[in-house]
Write a protein that holds these residues in place. Sequence first.
Motif, mmCIF file in Angstrom:
data_model
loop_
_atom_site.group_PDB
_atom_site.id
_atom_site.type_symbol
_atom_site.label_atom_id
_atom_site.label_comp_id
_atom_site.label_asym_id
_atom_site.label_seq_id
_atom_site.Cartn_x
_atom_site.Cartn_y
_atom_site.Cartn_z
ATOM 1 N N LEU A 1 0.831 -1.205 0.000
ATOM 2 C CA LEU A 1 0.000 0.000 0.000
ATOM 3 C C LEU A 1 0.865 1.254 0.000
ATOM 4 O O LEU A 1 0.525 2.257 -0.632
ATOM 5 C CB LEU A 1 -0.940 -0.007 1.200
ATOM 6 N N GLY A 2 2.003 1.196 0.708
ATOM 7 C CA GLY A 2 2.918 2.329 0.671
ATOM 8 C C GLY A 2 3.496 2.547 -0.713
ATOM 9 O O GLY A 2 3.621 3.684 -1.181
ATOM 10 N N ALA A 3 3.836 1.448 -1.403
ATOM 11 C CA ALA A 3 4.342 1.562 -2.773
ATOM 12 C C ALA A 3 3.276 2.128 -3.700
ATOM 13 O O ALA A 3 3.558 2.983 -4.552
ATOM 14 C CB ALA A 3 4.796 0.192 -3.281
ATOM 15 N N GLN A 4 2.035 1.665 -3.519
ATOM 16 C CA GLN A 4 0.951 2.179 -4.350
ATOM 17 C C GLN A 4 0.789 3.680 -4.161
ATOM 18 O O GLN A 4 0.688 4.447 -5.134
ATOM 19 C CB GLN A 4 -0.356 1.463 -4.003
ATOM 20 N N ASN A 5 0.769 4.138 -2.906
ATOM 21 C CA ASN A 5 0.617 5.566 -2.640
ATOM 22 C C ASN A 5 1.780 6.368 -3.200
ATOM 23 O O ASN A 5 1.588 7.455 -3.753
ATOM 24 C CB ASN A 5 0.489 5.808 -1.134
ATOM 25 N N SER A 6 2.999 5.843 -3.066
ATOM 26 C CA SER A 6 4.174 6.555 -3.565
ATOM 27 C C SER A 6 4.149 6.673 -5.081
ATOM 28 O O SER A 6 4.482 7.727 -5.638
ATOM 29 C CB SER A 6 5.448 5.839 -3.108
ATOM 30 N N LEU A 7 3.751 5.600 -5.759
ATOM 31 C CA LEU A 7 3.681 5.644 -7.219
ATOM 32 C C LEU A 7 2.579 6.578 -7.698
ATOM 33 O O LEU A 7 2.729 7.261 -8.718
ATOM 34 C CB LEU A 7 3.465 4.232 -7.768
ATOM 35 N N VAL A 8 1.470 6.629 -6.948
ATOM 36 C CA VAL A 8 0.393 7.565 -7.294
ATOM 37 C C VAL A 8 0.888 9.004 -7.200
ATOM 38 O O VAL A 8 0.492 9.874 -7.995
ATOM 39 C CB VAL A 8 -0.823 7.340 -6.377
ATOM 40 N N MET A 9 1.777 9.277 -6.236
ATOM 41 C CA MET A 9 2.310 10.630 -6.067
ATOM 42 C C MET A 9 3.088 11.094 -7.282
ATOM 43 O O MET A 9 3.274 12.303 -7.486
ATOM 44 C CB MET A 9 3.199 10.683 -4.822
ATOM 45 N N ILE A 10 3.573 10.153 -8.091
ATOM 46 C CA ILE A 10 4.246 10.500 -9.332
ATOM 47 C C ILE A 10 3.271 10.466 -10.506
ATOM 48 O O ILE A 10 3.251 11.373 -11.345
ATOM 49 C CB ILE A 10 5.417 9.540 -9.598
ATOM 50 N N ALA A 11 2.463 9.409 -10.580
ATOM 51 C CA ALA A 11 1.595 9.210 -11.749
ATOM 52 C C ALA A 11 0.532 10.294 -11.867
ATOM 53 O O ALA A 11 0.299 10.839 -12.962
ATOM 54 C CB ALA A 11 0.935 7.830 -11.662
ATOM 55 N N ALA A 12 -0.139 10.618 -10.770
ATOM 56 C CA ALA A 12 -1.225 11.596 -10.833
ATOM 57 C C ALA A 12 -0.718 12.984 -11.240
ATOM 58 O O ALA A 12 -1.291 13.613 -12.150
ATOM 59 C CB ALA A 12 -1.960 11.640 -9.500
#
Length: 439
Positions: A357-368
């Motif tokens: 879940l931490g990886a998902q949130n971190s990747l969203v911080m770049i993708a979005a």
Amino acid sequence: MHTNPHPARIAPRFLASNALSLLGNSIAAVALPLILLATTGDALAAGTLALICAVPQMVIGVVGGAALDRFNRRDISILSDLVSAASVALIPVVDMLWGLNFGWFVALGLLGAVGDIPGMTARDALLPAVVARDKADLQRFMGLTQSLDSLTTIVGPAAAAFLIGAVGGVPSLWLTAALSFAAALVTCTVPRSVGAEGLRGSGAEADGRSALASAFGALRTGARVLFRTDGVLTASTLLSFGIIMVMGSFQGLVLPVHFTEIGRPELLGYVLSAMSLGLLASSLAYAALAPRLARRTWYLLSLAGMAAGVAVLGTLPDLPVMLLGAVLLGVSAGPASALLGFFMLDRIPEQDRGSALGAQNSLVMIAAPAAVFATSAAVTAFGEAPAAYGLVACWFVITVLAVGAKGMRRLDDAEPSSAAAAPAAAAPAAEAEVPSTQA
């Protein structure tokens, strides 16, 4: 000295603090893009700001997640809300003293990221300890939390619309700052011992290098779990990213630009509230009716309805039609959001849940932010209408890929992979974030 056999419950205070913080963020999510557009008059500035803040946000999120295993989570939550309150309150202060410009937005946006991201993670990490302290049922408590969050995301944009229309965008931020400050005060009433449960060690036992190394190690582990262990999990993660990127670009750029151009910026809040209302209604309906249809059927109906809702929004119609499109999008997103959240909980190994879940949130911080920047460039080059049509086209491509994804073809027969099903040894439970139409 007598011990109280019935200690005061702390769950209501935790819920109140969470609601206050989320309400402030919901108001700011509507007001800030409009303020930036009114200040700079440049859609590209909004996308550039998102991209500039993206990498620092990711690093702060990763390091902050590691810090939550070493330092008191209740204290981090309080400090984060205070930093958020200060970053938002400084916007009207700077506007009064020197006048806002793009540089101020960058500086205050980075300061806000220091507070917002660790604060959200700290509350997620506190939740199991709060439930355990009150001897509450986790499943029921999560249902209550998600319902309260949904209500807050309905009230927040509507409140922002009212405030922007009544007092203006910048003055409305005083309420956002006050809500974050109130959230910190309420969290102060939670016993400090609750925030210390489950910590790996004190801050003195780990230096900054070990915290950073463990944080990026968790990021690598999470990415492996999300993308290399299970086809359903991989497809769910990618679809979640698609939802966040396309809907985030609509909410954070196209719609603010559109309503600013027509001179009615306050209408943005009403459209987002309509979307949230539809999402809440369909989530409750899905919870009651889910067994009556196969998962694959719910999945296809949801994707079809979302495509129709995005198509309506993409035409940038008059307000009544746009409100109907927003409700349709919200209603259709409910089952997909519930299914994707279920797959996250069901298929991520418990011992890797925090990392994933931490990886998902971190990747969203770049993708979005990357998606918002690309959309801002399209708006600047071609205008908001062509950019909206481009987002609709992107969503239809995502829909086709989501329908045809190999892992999502037999959802009712699918079982978690051996990696996902592996038992965990006393790992703390964590709740997956359910993707929504709001980024």
